[in-house]
Write a protein that holds these residues in place. Structure first.
Motif, PDB file in Angstrom:
ATOM      1  N   TRP A 172      21.633  12.803 -18.084  1.00 30.47           N
ATOM      2  CA  TRP A 172      21.550  14.257 -18.261  1.00 30.47           C
ATOM      3  C   TRP A 172      22.773  14.687 -19.048  1.00 30.47           C
ATOM      4  N   GLY A 173      22.645  15.807 -19.729  1.00 28.89           N
ATOM      5  CA  GLY A 173      23.744  16.329 -20.540  1.00 28.89           C
ATOM      6  C   GLY A 173      23.667  15.832 -21.973  1.00 28.89           C
ATOM      7  N   ASN A 174      24.528  16.343 -22.797  1.00 28.27           N
ATOM      8  CA  ASN A 174      24.657  16.053 -24.223  1.00 28.27           C
ATOM      9  C   ASN A 174      23.479  16.619 -25.011  1.00 28.27           C
ATOM     10  N   LEU A 175      22.324  16.026 -24.938  1.00 30.30           N
ATOM     11  CA  LEU A 175      21.121  16.525 -25.622  1.00 30.30           C
ATOM     12  C   LEU A 175      19.945  16.476 -24.663  1.00 30.30           C
ATOM     13  N   ARG A 176      18.899  17.184 -25.008  1.00 23.83           N
ATOM     14  CA  ARG A 176      17.710  17.152 -24.156  1.00 23.83           C
ATOM     15  C   ARG A 176      16.950  15.846 -24.353  1.00 23.83           C
ATOM     16  N   TYR A 177      16.206  15.494 -23.325  1.00 20.28           N
ATOM     17  CA  TYR A 177      15.295  14.353 -23.355  1.00 20.28           C
ATOM     18  C   TYR A 177      13.879  14.880 -23.552  1.00 20.28           C
ATOM     19  N   TRP A 178      13.089  14.233 -24.372  1.00 23.89           N
ATOM     20  CA  TRP A 178      11.653  14.459 -24.363  1.00 23.89           C
ATOM     21  C   TRP A 178      11.088  13.483 -23.341  1.00 23.89           C
ATOM     22  N   ILE A 179      10.314  13.974 -22.407  1.00 21.06           N
ATOM     23  CA  ILE A 179       9.672  13.122 -21.403  1.00 21.06           C
ATOM     24  C   ILE A 179       8.195  13.046 -21.757  1.00 21.06           C
ATOM     25  N   ASP A 180       7.753  11.897 -22.231  1.00 19.38           N
ATOM     26  CA  ASP A 180       6.364  11.734 -22.632  1.00 19.38           C
ATOM     27  C   ASP A 180       5.464  11.769 -21.400  1.00 19.38           C
ATOM     28  N   ASP A 206       8.676   3.024 -26.557  1.00 19.90           N
ATOM     29  CA  ASP A 206       8.185   4.378 -26.356  1.00 19.90           C
ATOM     30  C   ASP A 206       9.356   5.283 -26.013  1.00 19.90           C
ATOM     31  N   LEU A 207       9.066   6.568 -25.919  1.00 19.50           N
ATOM     32  CA  LEU A 207      10.029   7.517 -25.372  1.00 19.50           C
ATOM     33  C   LEU A 207      10.070   7.341 -23.859  1.00 19.50           C
ATOM     34  N   MET A 208      11.052   7.946 -23.221  1.00 18.17           N
ATOM     35  CA  MET A 208      11.079   7.960 -21.759  1.00 18.17           C
ATOM     36  C   MET A 208       9.785   8.627 -21.289  1.00 18.17           C
ATOM     37  N   ALA A 209       9.090   7.984 -20.387  1.00 18.88           N
ATOM     38  CA  ALA A 209       7.833   8.513 -19.862  1.00 18.88           C
ATOM     39  C   ALA A 209       8.040   9.023 -18.436  1.00 18.88           C
ATOM     40  N   PHE A 210       7.069   9.784 -17.966  1.00 16.55           N
ATOM     41  CA  PHE A 210       7.169  10.444 -16.664  1.00 16.55           C
ATOM     42  C   PHE A 210       7.388   9.460 -15.512  1.00 16.55           C
ATOM     43  N   TYR A 211       6.605   8.396 -15.424  1.00 17.48           N
ATOM     44  CA  TYR A 211       6.714   7.504 -14.263  1.00 17.48           C
ATOM     45  C   TYR A 211       8.000   6.666 -14.247  1.00 17.48           C
ATOM     46  N   PRO A 212       8.466   6.134 -15.382  1.00 15.85           N
ATOM     47  CA  PRO A 212       9.790   5.500 -15.355  1.00 15.85           C
ATOM     48  C   PRO A 212      10.898   6.480 -14.954  1.00 15.85           C
ATOM     49  N   LEU A 213      10.798   7.733 -15.438  1.00 19.65           N
ATOM     50  CA  LEU A 213      11.774   8.748 -15.036  1.00 19.65           C
ATOM     51  C   LEU A 213      11.719   8.972 -13.525  1.00 19.65           C
ATOM     52  N   THR A 214      10.525   9.050 -12.985  1.00 19.06           N
ATOM     53  CA  THR A 214      10.372   9.244 -11.538  1.00 19.06           C
ATOM     54  C   THR A 214      11.008   8.091 -10.769  1.00 19.06           C
ATOM     55  N   PRO A 257       0.817  -1.215   0.000  1.00 23.17           N
ATOM     56  CA  PRO A 257       0.000   0.000   0.000  1.00 23.17           C
ATOM     57  C   PRO A 257       0.856   1.274   0.000  1.00 23.17           C
ATOM     58  N   ASN A 258       0.365   2.294  -0.675  1.00 23.19           N
ATOM     59  CA  ASN A 258       0.993   3.618  -0.762  1.00 23.19           C
ATOM     60  C   ASN A 258       2.283   3.626  -1.577  1.00 23.19           C
ATOM     61  N   PHE A 259       2.561   2.580  -2.324  1.00 23.23           N
ATOM     62  CA  PHE A 259       3.677   2.545  -3.259  1.00 23.23           C
ATOM     63  C   PHE A 259       3.112   2.573  -4.672  1.00 23.23           C
ATOM     64  N   SER A 260       3.789   3.276  -5.569  1.00 24.63           N
ATOM     65  CA  SER A 260       3.354   3.390  -6.951  1.00 24.63           C
ATOM     66  C   SER A 260       4.085   2.365  -7.817  1.00 24.63           C
ATOM     67  N   TYR A 261       3.332   1.726  -8.701  1.00 31.11           N
ATOM     68  CA  TYR A 261       3.887   0.776  -9.666  1.00 31.11           C
ATOM     69  C   TYR A 261       3.650   1.291 -11.089  1.00 31.11           C
ATOM     70  N   LYS A 262       3.395   2.596 -11.204  1.00 29.90           N
ATOM     71  CA  LYS A 262       3.044   3.199 -12.501  1.00 29.90           C
ATOM     72  C   LYS A 262       4.179   3.132 -13.518  1.00 29.90           C
ATOM     73  N   ALA A 263       5.415   3.030 -13.083  1.00 29.24           N
ATOM     74  CA  ALA A 263       6.536   2.921 -14.024  1.00 29.24           C
ATOM     75  C   ALA A 263       6.448   1.631 -14.834  1.00 29.24           C
TER      76      ALA A 263
END
Length: 177
Positions: free
Chosen positions: A162-170, A92-100, A31-37
């Motif tokens: 981080w660095g080199n080029l920007r990431y798009w975060i879907d 896919d591109l890097m998404a918000f929850y995997p990044l988190t 409980p209270n843990f996210s598995y959205k990644a």
């Protein structure tokens, strides 16, 4: 494609006053843990997550994660998304929850919110005039960084986190406000 496999885990981020409590667990359904990644259709429906080890290189048909390539830049998020998904189901591109999740793992490993001080600047020096090819951290282990801003960094096997080029975060939109 060269990918980093991350086994299913949940994360929790709770702010208490001035403290940020970040936790991960391999136990499922806590409980209270996210598995959205690890979500495709419903929360936590994937058993593992794959993250590209390198910045994307468009080979004319799809976006690839390959060593020794000049990463593709200056395209819209929609174009990158289409090129990534051309590799097949689950790409896919890097998404918000995997990044988190990756940010949680960084905080736990380095116990610091300042990633460039804790691990290294990455390829960020202002005199760097162009992106650098992928694969320059291949012999540097799973985590690598330094302080000049002239070399790429690597976190958990992911070069140029981080660095080199920007990431798009879907799934994430930001503006000047």
């Amino acid at each position: 494609d060269v990918m980093v496999e991350i086994p299913k885990m949940g994360y929790s981020i709770v702010r208490t006053g001035n403290y940020l409590d970040v936790k991960v667990t391999k136990n499922l359904g806590v409980p209270n843990f996210s598995y959205k990644a690890f979500t495709r259709n419903s929360e936590g429906d994937r058993s593992k997550l794959y993250i590209s080890a390198y910045l994307g290189y468009y080979d004319g048909t799809k976006l690839r994660s390959l060593s020794g390539k000049t990463p593709t830049a200056t395209q819209t998020i929609g174009t990158f998304r289409t090129q990534s998904q051309a590799s097949g189901a689950g790409y896919d591109l890097m998404a918000f929850y995997p990044l988190t999740l990756l940010q949680c793992l960084f905080i736990i490993q380095y116990k610091n919110l300042d990633s460039q001080t804790a691990l290294g600047k990455g390829y960020t020096d202002i005199t760097n005039t162009a992106s650098i090819t992928t694969g320059n951290t291949n012999t540097k282990g799973m985590n690598f960084g330094e302080t000049t801003g002239k070399l790429q960094m690597k976190f958990l096997g992911i070069e140029d986190f981080w660095g080199n080029l920007r990431y798009w975060i879907d799934g994430l939109v930001s503006d000047a406000s």
